[in-house]
Structure formats: C-alpha cells, structure tokens
Design a protein around this motif. Structure first.
Motif, PDB file in Angstrom:
ATOM      1  N   ASN A 200       0.808  -1.226   0.000  1.00  0.00           N
ATOM      2  CA  ASN A 200       0.000   0.000   0.000  1.00  0.00           C
ATOM      3  C   ASN A 200       0.838   1.273   0.000  1.00  0.00           C
ATOM      4  N   GLY A 201       2.152   1.131   0.061  1.00  0.00           N
ATOM      5  CA  GLY A 201       3.023   2.291  -0.064  1.00  0.00           C
ATOM      6  C   GLY A 201       3.280   3.061   1.210  1.00  0.00           C
ATOM      7  N   LEU A 202       3.013   2.452   2.378  1.00  0.00           N
ATOM      8  CA  LEU A 202       3.311   3.139   3.637  1.00  0.00           C
ATOM      9  C   LEU A 202       4.817   3.322   3.783  1.00  0.00           C
ATOM     10  N   SER A 203       5.205   4.415   4.406  1.00  0.00           N
ATOM     11  CA  SER A 203       6.622   4.671   4.639  1.00  0.00           C
ATOM     12  C   SER A 203       7.125   3.810   5.789  1.00  0.00           C
ATOM     13  N   GLU A 204       8.436   3.720   5.912  1.00  0.00           N
ATOM     14  CA  GLU A 204       9.003   2.962   7.023  1.00  0.00           C
ATOM     15  C   GLU A 204       8.545   3.531   8.365  1.00  0.00           C
ATOM     16  N   ALA A 205       8.555   4.852   8.485  1.00  0.00           N
ATOM     17  CA  ALA A 205       8.152   5.483   9.747  1.00  0.00           C
ATOM     18  C   ALA A 205       6.702   5.157  10.086  1.00  0.00           C
ATOM     19  N   GLU A 206       5.846   5.175   9.079  1.00  0.00           N
ATOM     20  CA  GLU A 206       4.430   4.869   9.310  1.00  0.00           C
ATOM     21  C   GLU A 206       4.248   3.414   9.746  1.00  0.00           C
ATOM     22  N   ILE A 207       4.990   2.514   9.128  1.00  0.00           N
ATOM     23  CA  ILE A 207       4.879   1.097   9.481  1.00  0.00           C
ATOM     24  C   ILE A 207       5.414   0.852  10.885  1.00  0.00           C
ATOM     25  N   LYS A 208       6.589   1.414  11.185  1.00  0.00           N
ATOM     26  CA  LYS A 208       7.204   1.169  12.491  1.00  0.00           C
ATOM     27  C   LYS A 208       6.365   1.755  13.630  1.00  0.00           C
ATOM     28  N   ALA A 209       5.611   2.797  13.339  1.00  0.00           N
ATOM     29  CA  ALA A 209       4.734   3.380  14.363  1.00  0.00           C
ATOM     30  C   ALA A 209       3.673   2.368  14.808  1.00  0.00           C
ATOM     31  N   THR A 210       3.275   1.476  13.904  1.00  0.00           N
ATOM     32  CA  THR A 210       2.264   0.478  14.249  1.00  0.00           C
ATOM     33  C   THR A 210       2.828  -0.652  15.112  1.00  0.00           C
ATOM     34  N   TRP A 211       4.151  -0.708  15.261  1.00  0.00           N
ATOM     35  CA  TRP A 211       4.777  -1.744  16.085  1.00  0.00           C
ATOM     36  C   TRP A 211       4.896  -1.358  17.549  1.00  0.00           C
ATOM     37  N   GLN A 212       4.812  -0.072  17.838  1.00  0.00           N
ATOM     38  CA  GLN A 212       5.228   0.427  19.149  1.00  0.00           C
ATOM     39  C   GLN A 212       4.398  -0.120  20.307  1.00  0.00           C
ATOM     40  N   GLU A 213       3.109  -0.280  20.120  1.00  0.00           N
ATOM     41  CA  GLU A 213       2.277  -0.788  21.206  1.00  0.00           C
ATOM     42  C   GLU A 213       2.716  -2.193  21.598  1.00  0.00           C
ATOM     43  N   GLY A 214       2.966  -3.044  20.613  1.00  0.00           N
ATOM     44  CA  GLY A 214       3.416  -4.394  20.888  1.00  0.00           C
ATOM     45  C   GLY A 214       4.784  -4.438  21.531  1.00  0.00           C
ATOM     46  N   ILE A 215       5.691  -3.565  21.074  1.00  0.00           N
ATOM     47  CA  ILE A 215       7.045  -3.506  21.639  1.00  0.00           C
ATOM     48  C   ILE A 215       6.999  -3.083  23.098  1.00  0.00           C
ATOM     49  N   GLU A 216       6.206  -2.058  23.409  1.00  0.00           N
ATOM     50  CA  GLU A 216       6.134  -1.576  24.788  1.00  0.00           C
ATOM     51  C   GLU A 216       5.518  -2.622  25.716  1.00  0.00           C
ATOM     52  N   ALA A 217       4.513  -3.331  25.232  1.00  0.00           N
ATOM     53  CA  ALA A 217       3.906  -4.381  26.045  1.00  0.00           C
ATOM     54  C   ALA A 217       4.908  -5.506  26.304  1.00  0.00           C
ATOM     55  N   PHE A 218       5.685  -5.850  25.287  1.00  0.00           N
ATOM     56  CA  PHE A 218       6.692  -6.902  25.446  1.00  0.00           C
ATOM     57  C   PHE A 218       7.785  -6.488  26.428  1.00  0.00           C
ATOM     58  N   LYS A 219       8.205  -5.246  26.379  1.00  0.00           N
ATOM     59  CA  LYS A 219       9.265  -4.778  27.281  1.00  0.00           C
ATOM     60  C   LYS A 219       8.885  -4.990  28.744  1.00  0.00           C
ATOM     61  N   LYS A 220       7.609  -4.772  29.067  1.00  0.00           N
ATOM     62  CA  LYS A 220       7.159  -4.954  30.445  1.00  0.00           C
ATOM     63  C   LYS A 220       7.237  -6.422  30.859  1.00  0.00           C
ATOM     64  N   ILE A 221       6.905  -7.311  29.916  1.00  0.00           N
ATOM     65  CA  ILE A 221       6.998  -8.744  30.204  1.00  0.00           C
ATOM     66  C   ILE A 221       8.467  -9.161  30.308  1.00  0.00           C
ATOM     67  N   ARG A 222       9.265  -8.710  29.371  1.00  0.00           N
ATOM     68  CA  ARG A 222      10.693  -9.050  29.305  1.00  0.00           C
ATOM     69  C   ARG A 222      11.420  -8.676  30.590  1.00  0.00           C
ATOM     70  N   GLU A 223      11.044  -7.552  31.173  1.00  0.00           N
ATOM     71  CA  GLU A 223      11.715  -7.035  32.353  1.00  0.00           C
ATOM     72  C   GLU A 223      11.730  -8.064  33.484  1.00  0.00           C
ATOM     73  N   LYS A 224      10.717  -8.897  33.574  1.00  0.00           N
ATOM     74  CA  LYS A 224      10.617  -9.869  34.668  1.00  0.00           C
ATOM     75  C   LYS A 224      11.651 -10.979  34.588  1.00  0.00           C
ATOM     76  N   TYR A 225      12.230 -11.173  33.412  1.00  0.00           N
ATOM     77  CA  TYR A 225      13.068 -12.346  33.208  1.00  0.00           C
ATOM     78  C   TYR A 225      14.535 -12.016  32.907  1.00  0.00           C
ATOM     79  N   LEU A 226      14.867 -10.750  32.986  1.00  0.00           N
ATOM     80  CA  LEU A 226      16.237 -10.352  32.663  1.00  0.00           C
ATOM     81  C   LEU A 226      17.230 -10.816  33.717  1.00  0.00           C
ATOM     82  N   ILE A 227      18.348 -11.296  33.259  1.00  0.00           N
ATOM     83  CA  ILE A 227      19.460 -11.683  34.129  1.00  0.00           C
ATOM     84  C   ILE A 227      20.523 -10.601  34.127  1.00  0.00           C
ATOM     85  N   TYR A 228      20.580  -9.824  33.042  1.00  0.00           N
ATOM     86  CA  TYR A 228      21.629  -8.821  32.845  1.00  0.00           C
ATOM     87  C   TYR A 228      21.016  -7.430  32.689  1.00  0.00           C
ATOM     88  N   ASP A 229      21.761  -6.416  33.065  1.00  0.00           N
ATOM     89  CA  ASP A 229      21.300  -5.035  32.940  1.00  0.00           C
ATOM     90  C   ASP A 229      21.120  -4.660  31.475  1.00  0.00           C
TER      91      ASP A 229
END
Length: 442
Positions: free
Chosen positions: A413-442
């Motif tokens: 559909n011709g979306l730009s990279e910035a437009e596409i990556k903006a649609t990823w942010q909600e999923g990334i932020e939700a994952f970061k909260k889950i990931r935080e529980k299992y980190l061994i390293y800073d």
C-alpha cells in the motif's frame, strides 16, 4: 575522583614551574647590559615554553583518561560453558544429553575446545547429542533436512531436531538424567534455535528431566524492534508473541518460556541457567564462530534482522556469495536504480541459492552501519524497484518471517518505514514490560 585529580595536580605543578622560570628571567633582564635584546629573547622563549607546557599537560591528561573505562569493558566476558566449576558437580554421576552445535565450545589459551570433547575428557557420561537446524557441526543449509546419525569423532549418537522430529520423543530421552543446552543465538525471532529451545524444554518437562542452560551473549541484545508475532501465524519460525528482535539471551528466554506458561498444558521445565559473567545487554560482543553457515561475520549478524525478511520474498539476500546478508538482489530489480550486480553460485551453506547462476541487480550493504534498530528501507526499496511485483512476495513464507500478515499489505500500500514502524510500538512496549521480569543482565 582520585584518578581524575591526577592531571589537575600535574598541571598545577607545571604552572608553578613556569612561574619560577619567568621570575628568574625577569631578574636576568633587569641586570643585563643588553636589556632590549634580552627582553625580546625572553619574550620569545617564554611563549615557546608556555606552549610546550600546555602540550605536556594535555598529553598527561589524555594518558590518564585513557585508563578510565567502564568496569564491564575492563573485564573479559566469560560464557556459561567456561564456568566448569559451576556445573561439573551437577553433571557428576549423571547420564547426560546435550543440545549442541559448532558454537558449543569452551574457550582456552589455544582457542577453544568443543563442549562435548571437553566434558568427555572430564569424565562426564554423555549418552546422546541433539542437533538443531544446520546440524551438529553446523554445515547444513538453512531449512535443510538433517538426518539422525553418529558423530565421527566421538561415535556418540546424534538425534536431529531439524529432520523428521523438531521435538525430542520420549524414547529419545530414555535413560537421561539431565539435558544440557548450549547454542549461540543471535536474538532474532525467526532464527530457529529459540524454537528448538522451546521444544526441548517441553519434552524435558513432560519427561520430568531437568535442564542446564549455558548462557551466551546476544550480539543483537542491545535493542528490541520489529512487528510482534500474532499467535495465528505461529510456526517454527516464530512460536511466541514476541517482537522480531527480542533483546534477550537464551537463558533469559528460557525463563520467559516458563514464566509465561508457554509450554503445553502449562508445564514447567526445571532449569538452571549458568549466566555469562561481565556482560550487560550493551556489551559489544563479536562472535568467534559463525552461528550458522550464512552468518559469517559481525556485519551479517547486524544486518540479519532487516535482510532476513527477504527470506520470505523472491529476492536473494547474499546466499551463494561470500557476503551473505550483506547484499541483496534479483534479476527483476530495476537495473537503472540497482546498479550493483552479482551472480549467486552454489557454495558452503547454500547448495541452491535463489537465482543461482543468474545476474542479480541490487545493493551492496557491507559498509552500512545499522546499530540499535532494524530497518525496512531495503525491503521497501526492492519492492518499489521491482519490474514485476507479482514475483516479489512468497506470501505464506513472508508472513511466517514477519509474524503478521499486515506488513506485506503495508508495503504494497506504499506506507513509509516510519508509518509502518509506528504500528509496532504498542506491541514492543507491552513486550518490554513482560521481558523485564526475566532479565538476568542489565
């Protein structure tokens, strides 16, 4: 603070020395018969001396500051496999199975020794080796069917986990007291070693067999990026709802598999992680052994999250050359825009590369720097400059790699990279909260 004060002390001492020299020169001028000439010479020499003092001070400051480095950069990274004192007692007197490939090594003064050879020399009773994609010695093509067999060096039986079985069967685990998992990962969802990890954990949980995981650094562990997998697109190229680049080590990911109840019937695998010493997620780490045939160096590993999406298209991503995942091309890309050319041929790790023996037009990316993110710019550019767009996508395979069917449609559909990556942010932020529980390293 004490180290930082040293250059200041040196500068102060040299300024006092300069002051004393100036005082002596003023007295000499006062009582000289050649007052005028002396004044001129003193002025000239004083300026020269002052410049030399400043250079000397700057040099000393630089030398002192050269030694002021972050603590983690001053210590050698020690992988889990090298910490024999932590795990040999756990293996003593046990019948052991090992999930390993060519990256499963213990580093030493001579370079490295394969983990299996090292453990055998320590008297560990190894009953069986399980091999992932690319095989135990890491020579098979991507996706290639790998047969069971025997290791020629040790005569140990090898059970392939990338052939007719992706998950160990109960009979494969019979007689084992414990399973060791030691494979170098690169932190990308469609890199199948984490799917093998899941399957082995599940089989061990069902058989009530504990696992020891020897952790290793993630060369792409300093960032999280990409679309999050939708569960309906689950496959061996992505088993869990995580972003394409997850920013976790194998040990951390194993903890997440347990913690998020991703194993069948909410089973829990008993795991012991031998963590990496002197490592953080921002520690730069160069892999000493290629983790698979088509990731030959640091640059290919850096670009792999971005160029790996070409695996779901009809574009060659450098397979069949010596620059795998450092270039891309196809015969049907616009030769006016894509002036770089190359011809893929059969080689180590790629017996049948896309567009074998055909001239491909594309881009050379070996000098590109892409730190801390994945990019869609090359996939978008290739699609836009395709002379036959109907040849571009292998839709089912692209969806498996992307983890979502939306990405292909967004590109079409011709979306730009910035437009596409903006649609990823909600999923990334939700994952970061889950990931935080299992980190061994800073």
């Amino acid at each position: 603070m004490a180290i930082a004060a040293i250059p200041i002390f040196i500068i102060g001492a040299e300024i006092l020395l300069l002051y004393d020299l100036l005082l002596i020169m003023r007295l000499a001028i006062k009582y000289s018969k050649f007052n005028f000439i002396m004044r001129f010479n003193v002025f000239k020499n004083t300026v020269l001396l002052f410049v030399l003092v400043l250079i000397s001070c700057a040099s000393k400051v630089k030398k002192e500051n050269d030694f002021i480095k972050p603590e983690h950069e001053l210590k050698e990274v020690i992988v889990g496999a090298n910490q024999t004192e932590a795990y040999l007692p756990l293996l003593k007197g046990k019948s052991v199975g090992i999930v390993a490939n060519q990256t499963s090594v213990i580093f030493n003064d001579k370079g490295y020794t394969h983990l299996v050879d090292s453990l055998l020399s320590e008297g560990v009773v190894i009953k069986k080796v399980f091999s992932p994609e690319h095989g135990f010695r890491g020579k098979a093509d991507a996706g290639e069917h790998v047969e069971d067999g025997f290791d020629k060096k040790t005569n140990l039986p090898i059970v392939s986990l990338h052939g007719k079985n992706r998950k160990p069967k109960p009979e494969h685990l019979e007689g084992l007291d414990i399973v060791v998992f030691d494979i170098q990962d690169v932190g990308v969802r469609f890199y199948t070693y984490i799917s093998t990890l899941h399957n082995v954990m599940e089989a061990c949980a069902e058989a009530n067999i504990p696992m020891i995981i020897f952790d290793r650094p993630n060369p792409n562990g300093h960032y999280i990026d990409g679309p999050t997998l939708k569960i309906e697109n689950q496959s061996f190229l992505g088993m869990h709802t995580i972003p394409l680049v997850h920013g976790m080590t194998i040990g951390e990911y194993a903890k997440m598999i347990n913690g998020e109840n991703w194993l069948v019937d909410v089973l829990q695998c008993v795991i012991t992680v031998i963590p990496v010493k002197n490592y953080t997620h921002n520690t730069s780490y160069s892999l000493p052994i290629r983790p698979s045939p088509n990731l030959p160096n640091d640059k290919s590993i850096e670009l792999y999250p971005s160029l790996g999406l070409f695996e779901g298209t009809n574009i060659n991503a450098g397979r069949g050359t010596e620059f795998q995942f450092q270039r891309y091309g196809a015969p049907f890309l616009d030769k006016e825009t894509m002036s770089f050319t190359y011809t893929p041929i059969a080689n180590f790790g790629s017996k049948y590369p896309k567009h074998q023996n055909e001239l491909c037009y594309g881009e050379d990316l070996k000098n590109e720097n892409l730190y801390g993110e994945m990019t869609l710019k090359w996939v978008i550019k290739a699609y836009q400059n395709s002379t036959d767009k109907s040849k571009f996508f292998n839709t089912a395979n692209f969806t498996k790699h992307a983890g979502t069917d939306k990405l292909q449609q967004q590109i079409v559909n011709g979306l730009s990279e910035a437009e596409i990556k903006a649609t990823w942010q909600e999923g990334i932020e939700a994952f970061k909260k889950i990931r935080e529980k299992y980190l061994i390293y800073d």
